[in-house]
Design a protein around this motif. Structure first.
Motif, mmCIF file in Angstrom:
data_model
loop_
_atom_site.group_PDB
_atom_site.id
_atom_site.type_symbol
_atom_site.label_atom_id
_atom_site.label_comp_id
_atom_site.label_asym_id
_atom_site.label_seq_id
_atom_site.Cartn_x
_atom_site.Cartn_y
_atom_site.Cartn_z
ATOM 1 N N ARG A 219 0.831 -1.203 0.000
ATOM 2 C CA ARG A 219 0.000 0.000 0.000
ATOM 3 C C ARG A 219 0.858 1.241 0.000
ATOM 4 O O ARG A 219 1.960 1.253 0.531
ATOM 5 N N GLU A 220 0.305 2.298 -0.571
ATOM 6 C CA GLU A 220 0.995 3.584 -0.613
ATOM 7 C C GLU A 220 0.437 4.492 0.480
ATOM 8 O O GLU A 220 -0.765 4.534 0.710
ATOM 9 N N TYR A 221 1.332 5.194 1.161
ATOM 10 C CA TYR A 221 0.970 6.114 2.235
ATOM 11 C C TYR A 221 1.709 7.431 2.043
ATOM 12 O O TYR A 221 2.614 7.540 1.222
ATOM 13 N N VAL A 222 1.341 8.416 2.855
ATOM 14 C CA VAL A 222 2.026 9.704 2.889
ATOM 15 C C VAL A 222 2.574 9.882 4.303
ATOM 16 O O VAL A 222 1.886 9.592 5.287
ATOM 17 N N ILE A 223 3.801 10.349 4.403
ATOM 18 C CA ILE A 223 4.393 10.602 5.717
ATOM 19 C C ILE A 223 3.720 11.839 6.300
ATOM 20 O O ILE A 223 3.768 12.917 5.717
ATOM 21 N N ASP B 276 -3.102 7.515 5.200
ATOM 22 C CA ASP B 276 -3.672 7.184 3.901
ATOM 23 C C ASP B 276 -3.649 8.452 3.039
ATOM 24 O O ASP B 276 -3.997 9.530 3.522
ATOM 25 N N PRO B 277 -3.230 8.363 1.788
ATOM 26 C CA PRO B 277 -3.172 9.554 0.929
ATOM 27 C C PRO B 277 -4.516 10.257 0.789
ATOM 28 O O PRO B 277 -4.560 11.476 0.613
ATOM 29 N N ASN B 278 -5.620 9.533 0.898
ATOM 30 C CA ASN B 278 -6.937 10.148 0.786
ATOM 31 C C ASN B 278 -7.301 10.979 2.011
ATOM 32 O O ASN B 278 -8.138 11.874 1.926
ATOM 33 N N ASP B 279 -6.692 10.677 3.161
ATOM 34 C CA ASP B 279 -6.972 11.403 4.395
ATOM 35 C C ASP B 279 -5.984 12.527 4.652
ATOM 36 O O ASP B 279 -6.194 13.337 5.542
ATOM 37 N N TYR B 280 -4.904 12.552 3.905
ATOM 38 C CA TYR B 280 -3.823 13.504 4.158
ATOM 39 C C TYR B 280 -4.056 14.803 3.404
ATOM 40 O O TYR B 280 -4.431 14.803 2.246
ATOM 41 N N ARG B 281 -3.826 15.909 4.106
ATOM 42 C CA ARG B 281 -3.864 17.227 3.473
ATOM 43 C C ARG B 281 -2.491 17.853 3.634
ATOM 44 O O ARG B 281 -1.884 17.746 4.692
ATOM 45 N N GLN B 282 -2.021 18.501 2.591
ATOM 46 C CA GLN B 282 -0.714 19.166 2.684
ATOM 47 C C GLN B 282 -0.756 20.173 3.818
ATOM 48 O O GLN B 282 -1.701 20.919 3.965
ATOM 49 N N GLY B 283 0.298 20.197 4.627
ATOM 50 C CA GLY B 283 0.352 21.114 5.748
ATOM 51 C C GLY B 283 -0.089 20.478 7.059
ATOM 52 O O GLY B 283 -0.134 21.137 8.070
ATOM 53 N N GLY B 284 -0.446 19.228 7.055
ATOM 54 C CA GLY B 284 -0.813 18.569 8.305
ATOM 55 C C GLY B 284 -1.721 17.401 8.069
ATOM 56 O O GLY B 284 -2.022 17.045 6.949
ATOM 57 N N GLU B 285 -2.165 16.838 9.165
ATOM 58 C CA GLU B 285 -3.049 15.684 9.064
ATOM 59 C C GLU B 285 -4.472 16.153 8.877
ATOM 60 O O GLU B 285 -4.768 17.334 8.937
ATOM 61 N N LYS B 286 -5.361 15.187 8.684
ATOM 62 C CA LYS B 286 -6.769 15.521 8.482
ATOM 63 C C LYS B 286 -7.296 16.306 9.671
ATOM 64 O O LYS B 286 -6.792 16.201 10.782
ATOM 65 N N GLN B 287 -8.325 17.097 9.438
ATOM 66 C CA GLN B 287 -8.902 17.942 10.481
ATOM 67 C C GLN B 287 -9.377 17.102 11.656
ATOM 68 O O GLN B 287 -10.050 16.101 11.470
ATOM 69 N N GLN B 288 -9.020 17.539 12.856
ATOM 70 C CA GLN B 288 -9.418 16.803 14.043
ATOM 71 C C GLN B 288 -10.259 17.700 14.938
ATOM 72 O O GLN B 288 -10.183 18.918 14.881
ATOM 73 N N ASN B 289 -11.056 17.085 15.772
ATOM 74 C CA ASN B 289 -11.820 17.797 16.772
ATOM 75 C C ASN B 289 -10.831 18.537 17.663
ATOM 76 O O ASN B 289 -9.875 17.951 18.154
ATOM 77 N N PRO B 290 -11.023 19.844 17.925
ATOM 78 C CA PRO B 290 -10.055 20.583 18.743
ATOM 79 C C PRO B 290 -9.934 20.062 20.169
ATOM 80 O O PRO B 290 -8.947 20.306 20.842
ATOM 81 N N PHE B 291 -10.943 19.335 20.642
ATOM 82 C CA PHE B 291 -10.899 18.774 21.987
ATOM 83 C C PHE B 291 -10.419 17.335 21.993
ATOM 84 O O PHE B 291 -10.416 16.677 23.012
ATOM 85 N N GLY B 292 -10.051 16.831 20.807
ATOM 86 C CA GLY B 292 -9.578 15.453 20.706
ATOM 87 C C GLY B 292 -10.676 14.539 20.211
ATOM 88 O O GLY B 292 -11.861 14.785 20.408
ATOM 89 N N SER B 293 -10.264 13.466 19.558
ATOM 90 C CA SER B 293 -11.223 12.548 18.963
ATOM 91 C C SER B 293 -11.972 11.728 20.006
ATOM 92 O O SER B 293 -13.000 11.147 19.709
#
Length: 111
Positions: free
Chosen positions: A3-7, A26-43
């Motif tokens: 599988r292909e991933y993004v660091i 996963d490349p589909n979940d990755y956005r340039q400049g950081g990881e996918k958007q997360q809840n500010p209070f934590g998942s």
């Protein structure tokens, strides 16, 4: 399986050991400049509507807090690899690079 991933993150070992932790996404979940958007209070944030709810959910909340303080990859479910500083330098990888991870079943079942 290949599988292909993004660091998504690279961090030095917290104890000063000559290791680097590399988190991949996963490349589909990755956005340039950081990881996918997360809840500010934590998942793992829980809503409590009463003191009884708080007391009932306290063990789970404490477990989530200890996980959150666990270091690299603790706030995400991203696979994280611990590699030596030499391997890291030899690979020349950086956040945003695409990598391929291959998993094979070992033929040596006597391990």
């Amino acid at each position: 399986m290949k599988r292909e991933y993004v660091i998504s993150r690279i961090e030095a070992s917290q104890d000063g050991a000559p290791y680097v932790y590399v988190a991949i996404s996963d490349p589909n979940d990755y956005r340039q400049g950081g990881e996918k958007q997360q809840n500010p209070f934590g998942s793992n944030m829980m809503a409590c509507t009463s003191p009884e709810d708080l007391m009932k959910n306290l063990p789970k909340a404490m477990a989530n807090m200890s996980r959150a303080m666990g270091g690299v990859g603790a706030l995400t479910d991203s696979p994280t690899f611990k590699i030596s500083m030499r391997e890291y330098e030899d690979m020349g990888i950086k956040v945003g690079d695409k990598v391929t991870v291959e998993i094979k079943k070992s033929d040596n079942s006597g391990v």
